[in-house]
Write a protein that holds these residues in place. Structure first.
Motif, PDB file in Angstrom:
ATOM      1  N   VAL A  73       1.335  -1.436   0.115  1.00 60.76           N
ATOM      2  CA  VAL A  73      -0.061  -0.128  -0.074  1.00 60.76           C
ATOM      3  C   VAL A  73       0.877   1.019   0.196  1.00 60.76           C
ATOM      4  O   VAL A  73       1.540   1.503   0.083  1.00 60.76           O
ATOM      5  CB  VAL A  73      -0.931   0.061   1.010  1.00 60.76           C
ATOM      6  N   LEU A  74       0.024   2.746   0.170  1.00 60.63           N
ATOM      7  CA  LEU A  74       0.845   3.692  -0.744  1.00 60.63           C
ATOM      8  C   LEU A  74       0.451   4.774   0.561  1.00 60.63           C
ATOM      9  O   LEU A  74      -0.457   5.198   1.188  1.00 60.63           O
ATOM     10  CB  LEU A  74       0.779   4.021  -1.398  1.00 60.63           C
ATOM     11  N   THR A  75       1.254   4.816   1.470  1.00 58.27           N
ATOM     12  CA  THR A  75       1.442   5.805   3.091  1.00 58.27           C
ATOM     13  C   THR A  75       2.254   7.147   2.239  1.00 58.27           C
ATOM     14  O   THR A  75       3.555   7.080   1.709  1.00 58.27           O
ATOM     15  CB  THR A  75       1.611   4.812   3.998  1.00 58.27           C
ATOM     16  N   ALA A  76       1.625   8.055   3.654  1.00 58.74           N
ATOM     17  CA  ALA A  76       2.498   9.485   2.950  1.00 58.74           C
ATOM     18  C   ALA A  76       2.033   9.724   4.449  1.00 58.74           C
ATOM     19  O   ALA A  76       1.865   9.425   5.851  1.00 58.74           O
ATOM     20  CB  ALA A  76       2.280  10.321   2.350  1.00 58.74           C
TER      21      ALA A  76
ATOM     22  N   VAL B 137      -4.716  -1.297  -2.616  1.00 59.00           N
ATOM     23  CA  VAL B 137      -3.952  -2.539  -2.475  1.00 59.00           C
ATOM     24  C   VAL B 137      -3.111  -2.694  -3.934  1.00 59.00           C
ATOM     25  O   VAL B 137      -4.296  -2.883  -4.735  1.00 59.00           O
ATOM     26  CB  VAL B 137      -4.549  -4.095  -1.714  1.00 59.00           C
ATOM     27  N   ALA B 138      -1.690  -3.084  -3.795  1.00 59.25           N
ATOM     28  CA  ALA B 138      -0.955  -3.849  -4.846  1.00 59.25           C
ATOM     29  C   ALA B 138      -0.331  -4.891  -5.025  1.00 59.25           C
ATOM     30  O   ALA B 138       0.111  -5.698  -4.031  1.00 59.25           O
ATOM     31  CB  ALA B 138      -0.039  -2.877  -5.422  1.00 59.25           C
ATOM     32  N   ARG B 139      -0.719  -5.704  -5.709  1.00 66.42           N
ATOM     33  CA  ARG B 139      -0.959  -7.709  -5.286  1.00 66.42           C
ATOM     34  C   ARG B 139       0.100  -7.666  -6.638  1.00 66.42           C
ATOM     35  O   ARG B 139       0.910  -8.685  -6.764  1.00 66.42           O
ATOM     36  CB  ARG B 139      -1.928  -7.829  -5.548  1.00 66.42           C
ATOM     37  N   HIS B 140       0.666  -6.926  -7.832  1.00 65.21           N
ATOM     38  CA  HIS B 140       1.481  -7.193  -8.646  1.00 65.21           C
ATOM     39  C   HIS B 140       2.558  -5.539  -8.490  1.00 65.21           C
ATOM     40  O   HIS B 140       2.349  -4.477  -8.948  1.00 65.21           O
ATOM     41  CB  HIS B 140       0.921  -7.378  -9.851  1.00 65.21           C
ATOM     42  N   ALA B 141       3.588  -6.497 -10.054  1.00 65.95           N
ATOM     43  CA  ALA B 141       4.008  -5.409  -9.894  1.00 65.95           C
ATOM     44  C   ALA B 141       4.252  -3.954 -10.637  1.00 65.95           C
ATOM     45  O   ALA B 141       4.377  -3.075 -10.557  1.00 65.95           O
ATOM     46  CB  ALA B 141       5.642  -5.838 -11.037  1.00 65.95           C
ATOM     47  N   GLU B 142       3.123  -4.092 -12.034  1.00 62.97           N
ATOM     48  CA  GLU B 142       2.203  -2.768 -12.188  1.00 62.97           C
ATOM     49  C   GLU B 142       1.230  -1.876 -11.090  1.00 62.97           C
ATOM     50  O   GLU B 142       1.033  -0.880 -11.925  1.00 62.97           O
ATOM     51  CB  GLU B 142       1.119  -3.504 -14.023  1.00 62.97           C
ATOM     52  N   ALA B 143       0.476  -2.683 -10.290  1.00 66.69           N
ATOM     53  CA  ALA B 143       0.101  -2.157  -9.705  1.00 66.69           C
ATOM     54  C   ALA B 143       0.897  -1.372  -8.417  1.00 66.69           C
ATOM     55  O   ALA B 143       0.661  -0.030  -8.180  1.00 66.69           O
ATOM     56  CB  ALA B 143      -0.271  -2.838  -8.281  1.00 66.69           C
TER      57      ALA B 143
ATOM     58  N   GLU C 235       3.864   5.933  -8.855  1.00 68.35           N
ATOM     59  CA  GLU C 235       3.297   7.371  -9.096  1.00 68.35           C
ATOM     60  C   GLU C 235       2.545   7.979  -8.775  1.00 68.35           C
ATOM     61  O   GLU C 235       2.420   9.080  -8.741  1.00 68.35           O
ATOM     62  CB  GLU C 235       3.093   6.460 -10.826  1.00 68.35           C
ATOM     63  N   ALA C 236       1.785   7.672  -8.077  1.00 66.69           N
ATOM     64  CA  ALA C 236       0.172   8.476  -7.923  1.00 66.69           C
ATOM     65  C   ALA C 236       0.738   9.157  -6.235  1.00 66.69           C
ATOM     66  O   ALA C 236       0.605  10.538  -6.111  1.00 66.69           O
ATOM     67  CB  ALA C 236      -0.509   7.560  -7.552  1.00 66.69           C
ATOM     68  N   GLY C 237       1.503   8.581  -5.743  1.00 69.43           N
ATOM     69  CA  GLY C 237       2.729   9.365  -5.140  1.00 69.43           C
ATOM     70  C   GLY C 237       3.892  10.271  -5.415  1.00 69.43           C
ATOM     71  O   GLY C 237       4.079  11.341  -4.422  1.00 69.43           O
ATOM     72  N   LYS C 238       4.527  10.111  -6.456  1.00 67.73           N
ATOM     73  CA  LYS C 238       5.115  11.035  -6.896  1.00 67.73           C
ATOM     74  C   LYS C 238       4.587  12.701  -7.885  1.00 67.73           C
ATOM     75  O   LYS C 238       4.305  13.661  -6.973  1.00 67.73           O
ATOM     76  CB  LYS C 238       6.187  10.497  -8.013  1.00 67.73           C
ATOM     77  N   ARG C 239       3.199  12.591  -7.547  1.00 64.32           N
ATOM     78  CA  ARG C 239       1.717  13.162  -8.142  1.00 64.32           C
ATOM     79  C   ARG C 239       2.167  14.258  -6.386  1.00 64.32           C
ATOM     80  O   ARG C 239       1.559  14.932  -7.039  1.00 64.32           O
ATOM     81  CB  ARG C 239       0.781  12.896  -8.999  1.00 64.32           C
ATOM     82  N   ALA C 240       0.739  13.522  -6.295  1.00 62.34           N
ATOM     83  CA  ALA C 240       0.990  13.716  -4.622  1.00 62.34           C
ATOM     84  C   ALA C 240       2.022  15.006  -4.104  1.00 62.34           C
ATOM     85  O   ALA C 240       1.508  15.768  -3.614  1.00 62.34           O
ATOM     86  CB  ALA C 240       0.051  13.020  -4.012  1.00 62.34           C
ATOM     87  N   ALA C 241       2.771  14.358  -4.205  1.00 62.08           N
ATOM     88  CA  ALA C 241       4.467  14.711  -3.625  1.00 62.08           C
ATOM     89  C   ALA C 241       4.311  15.909  -4.459  1.00 62.08           C
ATOM     90  O   ALA C 241       4.531  17.103  -3.864  1.00 62.08           O
ATOM     91  CB  ALA C 241       5.121  13.843  -3.660  1.00 62.08           C
ATOM     92  N   ARG C 242       4.623  15.708  -5.428  1.00 65.71           N
ATOM     93  CA  ARG C 242       4.677  17.372  -6.560  1.00 65.71           C
ATOM     94  C   ARG C 242       3.637  18.385  -5.978  1.00 65.71           C
ATOM     95  O   ARG C 242       4.255  19.423  -6.772  1.00 65.71           O
ATOM     96  CB  ARG C 242       4.889  16.599  -8.144  1.00 65.71           C
ATOM     97  N   ASP C 243       2.261  17.367  -6.550  1.00 65.31           N
ATOM     98  CA  ASP C 243       1.174  19.021  -5.821  1.00 65.31           C
ATOM     99  C   ASP C 243       1.047  19.114  -4.495  1.00 65.31           C
ATOM    100  O   ASP C 243       0.178  20.325  -4.165  1.00 65.31           O
ATOM    101  CB  ASP C 243      -0.212  18.026  -6.285  1.00 65.31           C
ATOM    102  N   ASN C 244       2.134  18.786  -3.456  1.00 65.94           N
ATOM    103  CA  ASN C 244       2.290  19.249  -2.087  1.00 65.94           C
ATOM    104  C   ASN C 244       1.263  19.267  -1.443  1.00 65.94           C
ATOM    105  O   ASN C 244       0.685  19.642  -0.892  1.00 65.94           O
ATOM    106  CB  ASN C 244       2.599  20.825  -1.828  1.00 65.94           C
ATOM    107  N   LEU C 245       1.013  17.796  -1.484  1.00 63.10           N
ATOM    108  CA  LEU C 245      -0.013  17.040  -0.710  1.00 63.10           C
ATOM    109  C   LEU C 245       0.237  16.321   0.403  1.00 63.10           C
ATOM    110  O   LEU C 245      -0.263  16.435   1.802  1.00 63.10           O
ATOM    111  CB  LEU C 245      -1.417  16.239  -1.565  1.00 63.10           C
TER     112      LEU C 245
END
Length: 101
Positions: free
Chosen positions: A5-8, A34-40, A46-56
Motif C-alpha cells: 500500500v502507499l503511505t505518506a 492494495v497492490a498485488r503485482h509489479a504494475e500495481a 506514480e500516484a505518490g510522486k504526483r501527490a508529492a509534486r502537488d504538495n499534498l
C-alpha cells in the motif's frame, strides 16, 4: 499474503495517511488501495510522486502489509506505530494528564 500500500504524511498537518481505492488520502489503513503485482506497485509509486509534486503529502512510501482476516497489518514496526498515532505527549497533553491524576 504480503501486498503493498502507499503511505505518506499529509503536508498540511503531518497526519499519517494511506492512499485509498478512490484516490483520496485516508487517515486509516482501512480502505487503502492494495497492490498485488509489479504494475500495481508502479501505479502506486506514480500516484505518490504526483501527490508529492502537488504538495499534498511528504515522505511517500510503498510499504509491505499483510492481508489478515481483521484487515491490513503493516509488516514493519515503524508503520504499525504510524498507524496507531503519535507516541509523544505534547505540552498541552502533559498539562491535562497532570490535572487528571
Amino acid at each position: 499474503m504480503i501486498v503493498k500500500v502507499l503511505t505518506a504524511n499529509r503536508l498540511i498537518d503531518g497526519q499519517a495517511v494511506w492512499l485509498g481505492a478512490d484516490g483520496k488520502w485516508l487517515e486509516t489503513i482501512e480502505g487503502a488501495l492494495v497492490a498485488r503485482h509489479a504494475e500495481a506497485v508502479a501505479a502506486l509509486e506514480e500516484a505518490g510522486k504526483r501527490a508529492a509534486r502537488d504538495n499534498l503529502v511528504v515522505d511517500v512510501n510503498v510499504i509491505d502489509v499483510e492481508e489478515r482476516a481483521e484487515g491490513l497489518y503493516p509488516i514493519r514496526l515503524r508503520e504499525r506505530i504510524r498507524l496507531s498515532g503519535p507516541t509523544i505527549v505534547t505540552f498541552g497533553d502533559h498539562q491535562a494528564l497532570k490535572k487528571a491524576s
